[in-house]
Scaffold this motif. Sequence first.
Motif, short mmCIF file in Angstrom:
data_model
loop_
_atom_site.label_atom_id
_atom_site.label_comp_id
_atom_site.label_asym_id
_atom_site.label_seq_id
_atom_site.Cartn_x
_atom_site.Cartn_y
_atom_site.Cartn_z
N ALA A 224 -9.99 -3.45 55.29
CA ALA A 224 -8.61 -1.96 55.04
C ALA A 224 -10.28 -1.11 54.54
O ALA A 224 -10.30 -1.40 53.79
N THR A 225 -10.60 -0.84 55.82
CA THR A 225 -11.38 0.61 55.26
C THR A 225 -11.20 2.50 55.67
O THR A 225 -10.14 2.17 56.37
N ALA A 226 -12.14 3.08 54.80
CA ALA A 226 -11.44 4.53 54.99
C ALA A 226 -12.84 5.31 54.74
O ALA A 226 -13.63 5.09 53.58
N VAL A 227 -13.26 6.31 55.60
CA VAL A 227 -14.62 6.78 55.01
C VAL A 227 -13.84 8.29 55.44
O VAL A 227 -12.99 8.52 56.41
N LEU A 228 -13.88 9.24 54.46
CA LEU A 228 -14.11 10.30 54.66
C LEU A 228 -15.12 11.46 54.30
O LEU A 228 -15.81 11.10 53.12
N GLY A 229 -15.54 12.26 55.57
CA GLY A 229 -16.29 13.28 54.93
C GLY A 229 -17.27 13.90 56.34
O GLY A 229 -16.44 13.70 57.33
N PRO A 230 -18.39 14.32 56.65
CA PRO A 230 -19.27 14.13 58.13
C PRO A 230 -18.94 13.31 59.30
O PRO A 230 -18.67 11.79 58.64
N LYS A 231 -18.91 13.54 60.30
CA LYS A 231 -18.60 13.08 61.24
C LYS A 231 -19.43 11.90 61.33
O LYS A 231 -19.00 10.64 61.83
N ALA A 232 -20.62 12.32 61.11
CA ALA A 232 -21.58 10.12 61.65
C ALA A 232 -21.21 9.85 60.57
O ALA A 232 -21.89 8.53 61.14
N ALA A 233 -20.94 9.81 59.39
CA ALA A 233 -20.32 8.90 58.71
C ALA A 233 -19.00 7.89 58.78
O ALA A 233 -18.79 6.73 58.60
N ALA A 234 -18.29 8.14 60.15
CA ALA A 234 -16.80 7.29 60.56
C ALA A 234 -17.47 5.73 60.92
O ALA A 234 -16.55 5.20 60.74
N PRO A 235 -18.79 5.45 61.75
CA PRO A 235 -18.20 4.07 62.13
C PRO A 235 -18.50 3.38 60.86
O PRO A 235 -19.09 1.92 61.20
N ALA A 236 -18.98 3.78 59.65
CA ALA A 236 -19.39 2.94 58.28
C ALA A 236 -18.28 1.55 58.59
O ALA A 236 -18.67 0.61 58.34
N GLY A 237 -16.64 2.11 58.18
CA GLY A 237 -15.75 0.97 58.36
C GLY A 237 -16.14 0.02 59.56
O GLY A 237 -15.84 -1.16 59.27
N ALA A 238 -16.24 0.01 60.57
CA ALA A 238 -16.13 -0.82 61.92
C ALA A 238 -17.60 -1.33 61.91
O ALA A 238 -17.59 -2.45 61.84
N ALA A 239 -18.78 -1.08 60.94
CA ALA A 239 -20.12 -1.30 60.38
C ALA A 239 -19.94 -2.82 59.79
O ALA A 239 -20.28 -3.48 60.35
N PHE A 240 -18.74 -2.37 58.79
CA PHE A 240 -18.65 -2.66 57.85
C PHE A 240 -17.90 -4.36 58.38
O PHE A 240 -18.09 -5.66 57.79
N ARG A 241 -16.78 -4.09 58.57
CA ARG A 241 -16.03 -5.19 59.62
C ARG A 241 -16.43 -6.09 60.61
O ARG A 241 -17.52 -7.09 60.41
N ALA A 242 -18.10 -5.95 61.08
CA ALA A 242 -18.83 -6.13 61.95
C ALA A 242 -19.65 -7.23 61.46
O ALA A 242 -20.15 -8.31 61.69
#
Length: 403
Positions: A381-399
């Motif tokens: 379960a991932t959550a990212v709140l902030g600038p748009k550029a940070a949004a892929p962090a959740g998918a990157a963690f999972r991958a």
Amino acid sequence: MPGLRTLALTVAVRGGAKWEDEARSGWSHCLEHLVFKGAGDMGARDIVERIEAEGGSLNASTGYERTSFEVRALHGSLPLAMQILSDLVFRPTLDPDEIEREKDVVAQEIAEAFDTPDDHVFEMAQTQAFDGQPLGRPILGSVASLKPITRASIGDWRARLYSPDRMVVAASGAVDETELLALAERWFGDQTATPAAAPDAPRFTGGDAALTRRIEQANIVFQLPAPSARDPSYAAARLMTEILGGGMASRLFQSAREERGLAYAIDAYHEPYEDAGLLGVYAGASADRAVELARVCAAEIRALAEGGPTAEELARAKAVMNAGLWMSDESPAARAGRAAAQVLIFGAPITSGVMAERTLAQTVDDIRAAAAASLVPRRAATAVLGPKAAAPAGAAFRAALFG
């Protein structure tokens, strides 16, 4: 606790947001607020003035599985403290005008949580971890779910939630046991139980959430399933979390902050519920480095799952955890709160000596196994709140974690 001139009294209820359906989301927290508006023969001001007149303080909190009311006071204040807490849980006034006012207050609290990124990101992650379940809804509820509350409906909810068969009275410090038992019988002994149906066991679902806001820093939470409070591997999971991100010597602090400068704040936590648990990582990072941070977090978790900790890391984690345990033993409030929680979960308090022995008994293999178990469902379960550029962090963690 010999030599103390103060005491701590806790009344803890095995009930909270986990017992709510979606229509009643937030009712337990709202009720906790409402009982302070008047109880027994006291108005809101009387409640706090009576406690403070004897040098005491009064507080309460609502969680997913427990609601607690706490008094810290001087020696000799136990009779007053017991009476006031009994009035709060069994005899609140629940004035209709106060109910409407408190709905507005809680609505402001909900808005404040939404406006606080490092609060709201945890709500986002919790929803992904337990989507569609009570554990996945905010403890505060929503404006819509609080709107239907009336005196009759919240009174019925109080009778179910604050039922004495799910309640523990715990005290520590300058307390006489004979006096405590007599007061408990007087103020808590003649109540009628109103049993509530047990909630379904939670299921870790997993998922990704991202919310774009124009703020400077990305707030990031990664969560994996972990042992519950009742699980035999609980002690190993706590130690594993300490090694992963529990302090300045932890793997995440050293690799993400000290070696790479990816985050100012980063830590790991273990959230144990009665029949579920979470291993989590929180970090605040610049948006353009959020993906790199996610990969570092995944790499450190996988390294613990595959190779385990070093003997030195395990020894250090044991020392830190047991130091925290013995330090909490010196606090009457910590002892009373811990004992109440243990009785509600296990049926009896657990001595600090037994808890320390369980910690010391864990091996390198136990820690590795605890980390590996969090990866078995291949869910995060991932959550990212902030600038748009940070949004892929959740998918990157999972991958990075699962390939």
